[in-house]
Scaffold this active site. Structure first.
Site, PDB file in Angstrom:
ATOM      1  N   ASP A  56      16.406  -4.546  38.626  1.00 47.51           N
ATOM      2  CA  ASP A  56      16.287  -3.250  37.956  1.00 47.51           C
ATOM      3  C   ASP A  56      17.662  -2.809  37.453  1.00 47.51           C
ATOM      4  O   ASP A  56      18.613  -2.738  38.234  1.00 47.51           O
ATOM      5  CB  ASP A  56      15.700  -2.209  38.913  1.00 47.51           C
ATOM      6  CG  ASP A  56      15.114  -1.018  38.171  1.00 47.51           C
ATOM      7  OD1 ASP A  56      15.828  -0.437  37.325  1.00 47.51           O
ATOM      8  OD2 ASP A  56      13.950  -0.675  38.427  1.00 47.51           O
ATOM      9  N   SER A 107      12.452   2.714  33.988  1.00 47.20           N
ATOM     10  CA  SER A 107      11.653   1.655  34.614  1.00 47.20           C
ATOM     11  C   SER A 107      10.142   1.831  34.472  1.00 47.20           C
ATOM     12  O   SER A 107       9.410   0.852  34.586  1.00 47.20           O
ATOM     13  CB  SER A 107      12.011   1.545  36.094  1.00 47.20           C
ATOM     14  OG  SER A 107      13.369   1.229  36.236  1.00 47.20           O
ATOM     15  N   ASP A 159       7.524   3.174  43.635  1.00 46.97           N
ATOM     16  CA  ASP A 159       8.511   3.414  42.579  1.00 46.97           C
ATOM     17  C   ASP A 159       8.035   2.729  41.287  1.00 46.97           C
ATOM     18  O   ASP A 159       7.126   1.907  41.302  1.00 46.97           O
ATOM     19  CB  ASP A 159       9.879   2.885  43.032  1.00 46.97           C
ATOM     20  CG  ASP A 159      11.031   3.526  42.273  1.00 46.97           C
ATOM     21  OD1 ASP A 159      10.828   4.545  41.582  1.00 46.97           O
ATOM     22  OD2 ASP A 159      12.166   3.006  42.369  1.00 46.97           O
ATOM     23  N   THR A 161       8.822   0.391  38.974  1.00 42.88           N
ATOM     24  CA  THR A 161       8.639  -1.038  38.657  1.00 42.88           C
ATOM     25  C   THR A 161       7.454  -1.644  39.404  1.00 42.88           C
ATOM     26  O   THR A 161       6.562  -2.222  38.770  1.00 42.88           O
ATOM     27  CB  THR A 161       9.940  -1.818  38.918  1.00 42.88           C
ATOM     28  OG1 THR A 161      10.960  -1.266  38.084  1.00 42.88           O
ATOM     29  CG2 THR A 161       9.784  -3.300  38.635  1.00 42.88           C
ATOM     30  N   ARG A 172       5.451   8.864  36.698  1.00 44.76           N
ATOM     31  CA  ARG A 172       5.914   8.019  37.796  1.00 44.76           C
ATOM     32  C   ARG A 172       6.110   8.770  39.104  1.00 44.76           C
ATOM     33  O   ARG A 172       6.134   8.159  40.169  1.00 44.76           O
ATOM     34  CB  ARG A 172       7.221   7.323  37.407  1.00 44.76           C
ATOM     35  CG  ARG A 172       8.350   8.268  37.052  1.00 44.76           C
ATOM     36  CD  ARG A 172       9.609   7.514  36.615  1.00 44.76           C
ATOM     37  NE  ARG A 172      10.274   6.883  37.745  1.00 44.76           N
ATOM     38  CZ  ARG A 172      11.308   6.045  37.640  1.00 44.76           C
ATOM     39  NH1 ARG A 172      11.781   5.729  36.444  1.00 44.76           N
ATOM     40  NH2 ARG A 172      11.878   5.541  38.704  1.00 44.76           N
ATOM     41  N   GLU A 324      11.038  -7.270  42.875  1.00 45.69           N
ATOM     42  CA  GLU A 324      12.063  -6.418  42.259  1.00 45.69           C
ATOM     43  C   GLU A 324      13.220  -6.140  43.220  1.00 45.69           C
ATOM     44  O   GLU A 324      13.002  -5.752  44.366  1.00 45.69           O
ATOM     45  CB  GLU A 324      11.461  -5.062  41.856  1.00 45.69           C
ATOM     46  CG  GLU A 324      12.516  -4.176  41.194  1.00 45.69           C
ATOM     47  CD  GLU A 324      12.242  -2.676  41.256  1.00 45.69           C
ATOM     48  OE1 GLU A 324      12.753  -1.962  40.391  1.00 45.69           O
ATOM     49  OE2 GLU A 324      11.562  -2.213  42.180  1.00 45.69           O
ATOM     50  N   ASP A 329      19.979  -0.835  39.987  1.00 51.96           N
ATOM     51  CA  ASP A 329      19.877   0.385  39.168  1.00 51.96           C
ATOM     52  C   ASP A 329      20.315   1.634  39.923  1.00 51.96           C
ATOM     53  O   ASP A 329      21.123   2.420  39.430  1.00 51.96           O
ATOM     54  CB  ASP A 329      18.418   0.542  38.722  1.00 51.96           C
ATOM     55  CG  ASP A 329      18.136   1.914  38.134  1.00 51.96           C
ATOM     56  OD1 ASP A 329      18.383   2.102  36.936  1.00 51.96           O
ATOM     57  OD2 ASP A 329      17.676   2.801  38.880  1.00 51.96           O
ATOM     58  N   LYS A 330      19.799   1.806  41.122  1.00 51.08           N
ATOM     59  CA  LYS A 330      20.049   3.084  41.823  1.00 51.08           C
ATOM     60  C   LYS A 330      21.529   3.256  42.153  1.00 51.08           C
ATOM     61  O   LYS A 330      22.062   4.364  42.107  1.00 51.08           O
ATOM     62  CB  LYS A 330      19.176   3.163  43.080  1.00 51.08           C
ATOM     63  CG  LYS A 330      17.676   3.222  42.750  1.00 51.08           C
ATOM     64  CD  LYS A 330      16.813   3.294  43.994  1.00 51.08           C
ATOM     65  CE  LYS A 330      15.346   2.984  43.667  1.00 51.08           C
ATOM     66  NZ  LYS A 330      14.749   3.810  42.613  1.00 51.08           N
ATOM     67  N   HIS A 333      23.550   4.070  39.014  1.00 52.29           N
ATOM     68  CA  HIS A 333      23.468   5.525  38.756  1.00 52.29           C
ATOM     69  C   HIS A 333      24.514   6.279  39.570  1.00 52.29           C
ATOM     70  O   HIS A 333      24.985   7.330  39.168  1.00 52.29           O
ATOM     71  CB  HIS A 333      22.083   6.060  39.160  1.00 52.29           C
ATOM     72  CG  HIS A 333      20.998   5.832  38.165  1.00 52.29           C
ATOM     73  ND1 HIS A 333      21.030   6.337  36.883  1.00 52.29           N
ATOM     74  CD2 HIS A 333      19.825   5.150  38.268  1.00 52.29           C
ATOM     75  CE1 HIS A 333      19.918   5.977  36.241  1.00 52.29           C
ATOM     76  NE2 HIS A 333      19.174   5.260  37.054  1.00 52.29           N
ATOM     77  N   ASP A 371      14.762  -4.884  33.661  1.00 52.53           N
ATOM     78  CA  ASP A 371      13.865  -4.000  32.913  1.00 52.53           C
ATOM     79  C   ASP A 371      14.604  -3.206  31.839  1.00 52.53           C
ATOM     80  O   ASP A 371      14.052  -2.876  30.814  1.00 52.53           O
ATOM     81  CB  ASP A 371      13.060  -3.098  33.852  1.00 52.53           C
ATOM     82  CG  ASP A 371      13.928  -2.316  34.815  1.00 52.53           C
ATOM     83  OD1 ASP A 371      15.149  -2.552  34.882  1.00 52.53           O
ATOM     84  OD2 ASP A 371      13.378  -1.439  35.517  1.00 52.53           O
ATOM     85  N   HIS A 372      15.876  -2.899  32.096  1.00 50.76           N
ATOM     86  CA  HIS A 372      16.688  -2.196  31.099  1.00 50.76           C
ATOM     87  C   HIS A 372      18.146  -2.394  31.488  1.00 50.76           C
ATOM     88  O   HIS A 372      18.455  -2.784  32.608  1.00 50.76           O
ATOM     89  CB  HIS A 372      16.338  -0.695  31.064  1.00 50.76           C
ATOM     90  CG  HIS A 372      16.456  -0.020  32.401  1.00 50.76           C
ATOM     91  ND1 HIS A 372      17.673   0.296  32.977  1.00 50.76           N
ATOM     92  CD2 HIS A 372      15.517   0.362  33.297  1.00 50.76           C
ATOM     93  CE1 HIS A 372      17.462   0.862  34.158  1.00 50.76           C
ATOM     94  NE2 HIS A 372      16.163   0.903  34.382  1.00 50.76           N
ATOM     95  N   HIS A 415      21.223   5.215  32.214  1.00 54.41           N
ATOM     96  CA  HIS A 415      20.898   3.888  31.679  1.00 54.41           C
ATOM     97  C   HIS A 415      21.568   3.706  30.325  1.00 54.41           C
ATOM     98  O   HIS A 415      21.918   4.671  29.660  1.00 54.41           O
ATOM     99  CB  HIS A 415      19.388   3.737  31.469  1.00 54.41           C
ATOM    100  CG  HIS A 415      18.587   3.879  32.711  1.00 54.41           C
ATOM    101  ND1 HIS A 415      17.221   4.058  32.689  1.00 54.41           N
ATOM    102  CD2 HIS A 415      18.943   3.876  34.008  1.00 54.41           C
ATOM    103  CE1 HIS A 415      16.769   4.153  33.936  1.00 54.41           C
ATOM    104  NE2 HIS A 415      17.791   4.044  34.750  1.00 54.41           N
TER     105      HIS A 415
HETATM  106 ZN   LIG Z   1      17.501   4.010  36.771  1.00 59.75          ZN
END
Ligand SMILES: [Zn+2]
Length: 456
Positions: A56, A107, A159, A161, A172, A324, A329-330, A333, A371-372, A415
């Site tokens: 992620d 996501s 979550d 994904t 979500r 995943e 990702d987290k 951030h 995913d991104h 992101h």
């Molecule tokens: Zn994120």
């Protein structure tokens, strides 16, 4: 040039070739000509099994940062070994104008894209932009074909994904039956399919492993299990439930398995100083984050593969498994380079497990992607960056500066919208080569399992 000199030169050349082969694999042994190995890698036809691994927020920067830190700039990760690689666009679309692009997806919209082949607006889980219609997912197509299915994440299982292939909700955030204020029409008490947690067990996904136990401790608010917790509903529907690493490793085959190893997201593998202004460090990351009662992502992946491959369904029809690593990702951030790298390393170990499985089961399509894209960048060691920086001393003893510059504070990084890597091996893998869109990945997997458009 005398004979002796020449022999010494040859010996030195051979040594160099050996050293490079160790570093970068077979490609260098053939002077970099990979034509024949690539030809062998292009297999069409149907896959018995599909393993999709998603980092992620794992853009090219996140991969390179983890590679530099662990195996060095000239080293290669497991995820670098897949023979066929392309790039994938990941943009989402606007809820108010679904024909218009949103250049920075998240996501839920990206999960919907690879799960269903349809672009949606940010926040939606496998429902259409604007019109809120359910979109058939690759996991549902696999189920309909009698395949076994699995879904593994280091985030809450509810979550975005992991939610995308196994549920349909307006937003979500509708993760448990008591989190439904944004999705009133989806509540079971309103005749809907319920929250993401309820849908995950009602769907009968054979192996569900991750965090998010607190969502499954909530009470179902309609249908035959009204008043029961989602866990109790899962037990009634034939699930074995495990809540720590030892129970997971001992879980027998022959039953559906729900593993919930943390009330929220699972713990980080590594810890360290966050990026700061001026830059933090130089630091070495501490590899001591995950408590021993939580399994690692590669342990969850290995157990999921063991259970899926040995089950009755899979012996007849094969399986679809999504894995995943969520917190790349987290922690991106949160401007936490060590935690971000630890989760990328964690992901890479899970990729190794999948590749080992595929080596013994060659009719397996393995796809490794993100995913991104995300915010972290490798910048000059002496650069004074506008955002937040951290100096890391890598395993090869050099200093690398990682910067975060897409948010006003270290905990509010956003992101980014660039394309991401997609790598694959096995049947249909050649179709990831070049520049594809995230929605194409759905069609590649659908073709791999032998499903067709009319099945959607
Ligand atoms: Zn994120």
């Amino acid at each position: 040039m005398g004979k002796n000199t020449r022999r010494r030169r040859l010996a030195a050349g051979t040594l160099l070739t050996l050293a490079l082969t160790t570093l970068t694999g077979a490609a260098v042994a053939n002077n970099g000509d990979r034509s024949s190995s690539l030809e062998r890698a292009i297999e069409g036809g149907k896959a018995r099994n599909v393993i999709l691994l998603i980092g992620d927020g794992m853009g090219d920067s996140e991969i390179t940062i983890a590679r530099n830190y662990t195996v060095g700039a000239s080293g290669r990760l497991a995820l670098d070994e897949l023979p066929l690689t392309g790039q994938m666009t990941t943009y989402s679309v606007r809820e108010d104008a679904p024909s218009k692009p949103d250049y920075t997806p998240e996501s839920a919209s990206t999960g919907t894209a690879w799960s269903t082949g349809v672009k949606t607006s940010d926040g939606r889980i496998s429902t259409s932009p604007g019109s809120d219609e359910d979109l058939t997912t690759i996991l549902e197509l696999a189920e309909r074909r009698g395949m076994a299915t699995g879904n593994v994440s280091t985030a809450e299982l509810t979550d975005a994904t992991p939610a995308a292939p196994m549920s349909h909700v307006r937003l979500r955030g509708c993760q448990g039956p008591q989190n439904m204020s944004s999705c009133p029409q989806d509540r079971k008490s309103a005749g809907g399919p319920g929250s993401i947690a309820e849908q995950s067990v009602d769907k009968g996904v054979d192996v569900l492993l991750g965090g998010g136990k607190a969502r499954y401790d909530q009470l179902v608010d309609g249908g035959p299990d009204a008043g029961k917790t989602v866990i109790e509903s899962a037990v009634r529907q034939g699930y074995e439930v495990v809540t720590d690493r030892a129970q997971l490793l001992a879980a027998p085959s022959g039953k559906k398995l729900l593993g919930l190893f943390n009330a929220g997201n699972m713990s980080m593998e590594w810890t360290g100083l966050p990026a700061a202004k001026p830059a933090s460090g130089p630091q070495r990351c501490l590899e001591n984050g995950r408590p021993s009662n939580e399994p690692s992502l590669d342990e969850m992946t290995a157990k999921a593969l063991e259970l899926l491959a040995s089950g009755k369904k899979s012996r007849r029809k094969g399986f679809f498994l999504q894995v995943e690593s969520a917190s790349i990702d987290k922690r991106d951030h949160a401007s936490q380079p060590c935690e971000q790298i630890g989760e990328t390393v964690n992901f890479d170990r899970a990729v190794r497990v999948a590749l080992d499985f595929a080596a013994k089961n060659r009719d397996t399509l393995v796809v490794v992607t993100a995913d991104h894209a995300h915010t972290s960048q490798i910048v000059e060691v002496n650069a004074t960056v506008a955002g937040f920086g951290s100096l890391l001393t890598t395993d090869e003893g050099e200093v690398m500066q990682v910067s975060y510059g897409t948010g006003a504070t270290p905990t509010s990084q956003g992101h980014t919208g660039s394309q991401v890597r997609v790598a694959a091996q096995g049947p249909q893998a050649a179709n990831v080569v070049g520049l594809i869109d995230q929605t194409d990945l759905f069609r590649i997997m659908r073709r791999a399992i032998g499903a067709h458009e009319k099945d959607d």
